[in-house]
Design a protein around this motif. Structure first.
Motif, PDB file in Angstrom:
ATOM      1  N   GLU A   2     -16.929 -20.252 -26.201  1.00  0.00           N
ATOM      2  CA  GLU A   2     -16.854 -21.306 -25.194  1.00  0.00           C
ATOM      3  C   GLU A   2     -18.205 -21.445 -24.520  1.00  0.00           C
ATOM      4  O   GLU A   2     -18.919 -20.461 -24.328  1.00  0.00           O
ATOM      5  N   ILE A   3     -18.542 -22.657 -24.142  1.00  0.00           N
ATOM      6  CA  ILE A   3     -19.777 -22.922 -23.414  1.00  0.00           C
ATOM      7  C   ILE A   3     -19.404 -23.226 -21.982  1.00  0.00           C
ATOM      8  O   ILE A   3     -18.616 -24.129 -21.711  1.00  0.00           O
ATOM      9  N   GLU A   4     -19.965 -22.430 -21.063  1.00  0.00           N
ATOM     10  CA  GLU A   4     -19.674 -22.605 -19.644  1.00  0.00           C
ATOM     11  C   GLU A   4     -20.761 -23.469 -19.021  1.00  0.00           C
ATOM     12  O   GLU A   4     -21.944 -23.195 -19.178  1.00  0.00           O
ATOM     13  N   GLN A   5     -20.354 -24.521 -18.319  1.00  0.00           N
ATOM     14  CA  GLN A   5     -21.294 -25.398 -17.641  1.00  0.00           C
ATOM     15  C   GLN A   5     -21.616 -24.789 -16.274  1.00  0.00           C
ATOM     16  O   GLN A   5     -20.723 -24.483 -15.492  1.00  0.00           O
ATOM     17  N   ILE A   6     -22.881 -24.616 -15.985  1.00  0.00           N
ATOM     18  CA  ILE A   6     -23.334 -24.040 -14.723  1.00  0.00           C
ATOM     19  C   ILE A   6     -23.998 -25.142 -13.902  1.00  0.00           C
ATOM     20  O   ILE A   6     -24.790 -25.918 -14.426  1.00  0.00           O
ATOM     21  N   LYS A   7     -23.676 -25.192 -12.609  1.00  0.00           N
ATOM     22  CA  LYS A   7     -24.258 -26.206 -11.731  1.00  0.00           C
ATOM     23  C   LYS A   7     -25.760 -26.004 -11.622  1.00  0.00           C
ATOM     24  O   LYS A   7     -26.258 -24.885 -11.691  1.00  0.00           O
TER      25      LYS A   7
END
Length: 65
Positions: A37-42
């Motif tokens: 999974e690719i986690e989107q970071i702010k």
């Protein structure tokens, strides 16, 4: 008398670590297909732990009643 060489034979440089966008796309696709999974970071969030000591808070001024 034999002449000394001015320069010694150097080691060959390893190839540059260059990835093409298509090879990166292939790696991302394989990662996702394997269940990754690719986690989107702010923007502005850092993965670095805060190593600085917490700053001391100023004492509240005493009130004279």
């Amino acid at each position: 008398m034999a002449k000394k060489p001015l320069r010694t034979a150097g080691k060959k440089k390893p190839p540059a670590a260059v990835e093409t966008s298509s090879s990166l796309d292939d790696k991302v696709k394989a990662f996702l297909e394997a269940g990754g999974e690719i986690e989107q970071i702010k923007s502005g969030v850092s993965g670095q732990a805060n190593m600085a000591a917490p700053k001391a808070k100023a004492a509240a001024p005493k009130s004279s009643n």
